[in-house]
Design a protein around this motif. Structure first.
Motif, PDB file in Angstrom:
ATOM      1  N   UNK A   5      48.886  12.684 -31.208  1.00  0.00           N
ATOM      2  CA  UNK A   5      47.451  12.588 -31.495  1.00  0.00           C
ATOM      3  C   UNK A   5      46.931  13.863 -32.150  1.00  0.00           C
ATOM      4  N   UNK A   6      47.458  14.992 -31.730  1.00  0.00           N
ATOM      5  CA  UNK A   6      47.037  16.277 -32.298  1.00  0.00           C
ATOM      6  C   UNK A   6      47.267  16.295 -33.805  1.00  0.00           C
ATOM      7  N   UNK A   7      48.459  15.876 -34.228  1.00  0.00           N
ATOM      8  CA  UNK A   7      48.759  15.813 -35.665  1.00  0.00           C
ATOM      9  C   UNK A   7      47.808  14.864 -36.385  1.00  0.00           C
ATOM     10  N   UNK A   8      47.526  13.732 -35.767  1.00  0.00           N
ATOM     11  CA  UNK A   8      46.643  12.740 -36.382  1.00  0.00           C
ATOM     12  C   UNK A   8      45.239  13.296 -36.592  1.00  0.00           C
ATOM     13  N   UNK A   9      44.703  13.993 -35.588  1.00  0.00           N
ATOM     14  CA  UNK A   9      43.358  14.574 -35.707  1.00  0.00           C
ATOM     15  C   UNK A   9      43.332  15.652 -36.783  1.00  0.00           C
ATOM     16  N   UNK A  10      44.281  16.577 -36.746  1.00  0.00           N
ATOM     17  CA  UNK A  10      44.282  17.673 -37.712  1.00  0.00           C
ATOM     18  C   UNK A  10      44.444  17.177 -39.143  1.00  0.00           C
ATOM     19  N   UNK A  11      45.362  16.259 -39.364  1.00  0.00           N
ATOM     20  CA  UNK A  11      45.559  15.727 -40.720  1.00  0.00           C
ATOM     21  C   UNK A  11      44.367  14.892 -41.168  1.00  0.00           C
ATOM     22  N   UNK A  12      43.746  14.172 -40.239  1.00  0.00           N
ATOM     23  CA  UNK A  12      42.539  13.421 -40.571  1.00  0.00           C
ATOM     24  C   UNK A  12      41.406  14.335 -40.997  1.00  0.00           C
ATOM     25  N   UNK A  13      41.226  15.448 -40.284  1.00  0.00           N
ATOM     26  CA  UNK A  13      40.192  16.415 -40.662  1.00  0.00           C
ATOM     27  C   UNK A  13      40.487  17.023 -42.028  1.00  0.00           C
ATOM     28  N   UNK A  14      41.751  17.352 -42.286  1.00  0.00           N
ATOM     29  CA  UNK A  14      42.120  17.900 -43.606  1.00  0.00           C
ATOM     30  C   UNK A  14      41.823  16.906 -44.719  1.00  0.00           C
ATOM     31  N   UNK A  15      42.227  15.668 -44.507  1.00  0.00           N
ATOM     32  CA  UNK A  15      41.995  14.631 -45.528  1.00  0.00           C
ATOM     33  C   UNK A  15      40.503  14.417 -45.763  1.00  0.00           C
ATOM     34  N   UNK A  16      39.725  14.398 -44.683  1.00  0.00           N
ATOM     35  CA  UNK A  16      38.278  14.235 -44.819  1.00  0.00           C
ATOM     36  C   UNK A  16      37.649  15.382 -45.577  1.00  0.00           C
ATOM     37  N   UNK A  17      38.125  16.598 -45.318  1.00  0.00           N
ATOM     38  CA  UNK A  17      37.582  17.751 -46.033  1.00  0.00           C
ATOM     39  C   UNK A  17      37.962  17.710 -47.508  1.00  0.00           C
ATOM     40  N   UNK A  18      39.113  17.137 -47.833  1.00  0.00           N
ATOM     41  CA  UNK A  18      39.473  16.937 -49.253  1.00  0.00           C
ATOM     42  C   UNK A  18      38.483  15.984 -49.916  1.00  0.00           C
ATOM     43  N   UNK A  19      38.124  14.902 -49.212  1.00  0.00           N
ATOM     44  CA  UNK A  19      37.120  13.969 -49.748  1.00  0.00           C
ATOM     45  C   UNK A  19      35.795  14.681 -49.986  1.00  0.00           C
ATOM     46  N   UNK A  20      35.376  15.502 -49.028  1.00  0.00           N
ATOM     47  CA  UNK A  20      34.121  16.244 -49.176  1.00  0.00           C
ATOM     48  C   UNK A  20      34.203  17.167 -50.391  1.00  0.00           C
ATOM     49  N   UNK A  21      35.334  17.855 -50.565  1.00  0.00           N
ATOM     50  CA  UNK A  21      35.511  18.723 -51.721  1.00  0.00           C
ATOM     51  C   UNK A  21      35.377  17.959 -53.024  1.00  0.00           C
ATOM     52  N   UNK A  22      35.981  16.774 -53.086  1.00  0.00           N
ATOM     53  CA  UNK A  22      35.877  15.940 -54.292  1.00  0.00           C
ATOM     54  C   UNK A  22      34.442  15.489 -54.529  1.00  0.00           C
ATOM     55  N   UNK A  23      33.746  15.145 -53.467  1.00  0.00           N
ATOM     56  CA  UNK A  23      32.358  14.700 -53.595  1.00  0.00           C
ATOM     57  C   UNK A  23      31.462  15.845 -54.054  1.00  0.00           C
ATOM     58  N   UNK A  24      31.639  17.017 -53.461  1.00  0.00           N
ATOM     59  CA  UNK A  24      30.764  18.138 -53.795  1.00  0.00           C
ATOM     60  C   UNK A  24      31.000  18.667 -55.212  1.00  0.00           C
ATOM     61  N   UNK A  25      32.209  18.489 -55.739  1.00  0.00           N
ATOM     62  CA  UNK A  25      32.490  18.897 -57.126  1.00  0.00           C
ATOM     63  C   UNK A  25      32.224  17.773 -58.120  1.00  0.00           C
ATOM     64  N   UNK A  26      31.681  16.674 -57.574  1.00  0.00           N
ATOM     65  CA  UNK A  26      31.321  15.498 -58.380  1.00  0.00           C
ATOM     66  C   UNK A  26      32.531  14.848 -59.059  1.00  0.00           C
ATOM     67  N   UNK A  27      33.700  15.023 -58.471  1.00  0.00           N
ATOM     68  CA  UNK A  27      34.900  14.331 -58.954  1.00  0.00           C
ATOM     69  C   UNK A  27      34.785  12.848 -58.613  1.00  0.00           C
ATOM     70  N   UNK A  28      34.214  12.547 -57.441  1.00  0.00           N
ATOM     71  CA  UNK A  28      33.906  11.167 -57.062  1.00  0.00           C
ATOM     72  C   UNK A  28      32.420  11.075 -56.821  1.00  0.00           C
TER      73      UNK A  28
END
Length: 81
Positions: free
Chosen positions: A54-77
């Motif tokens: 579960x620890x791996x799942x939470x950490x990787x999920x947070x990383x992936x979500x932050x990648x989405x936020x980065x894409x959104x904030x740079x207007x890539x998506x």
């Protein structure tokens, strides 16, 4: 046990919740939110990988979500209504 995690700063947040996979291991569901003058953005998705802990799942999920936020904030998506 179900683990969850949250990361937020200013106008964005990432929330992750784990669940046990039917065939063993754990999966993460990720919810991202970002508010901006152009409008609010929300997206929920399940991480593509299955994790052994579960620890791996939470950490990787947070990383992936932050990648989405980065894409959104740079207007890539962008959110289309």
């Amino acid at each position: 046990m179900t683990l969850s995690g949250n990361v937020q700063e200013g106008t964005w947040s990432v929330n992750v919740q784990t669940e046990e996979a039917d065939d063993g291991g754990y999966r993460a569901t990720v919810h991202v939110q970002h508010s901006s003058p152009e409008g609010d953005f929300e997206h929920t998705f399940r991480h593509a990988r299955k994790f052994s802990t579960e620890r791996e799942a939470v950490l990787e999920g947070l990383r992936e979500g932050m990648c989405w936020i980065g894409l959104k904030m740079t207007r890539t998506i962008k959110h289309v209504t």
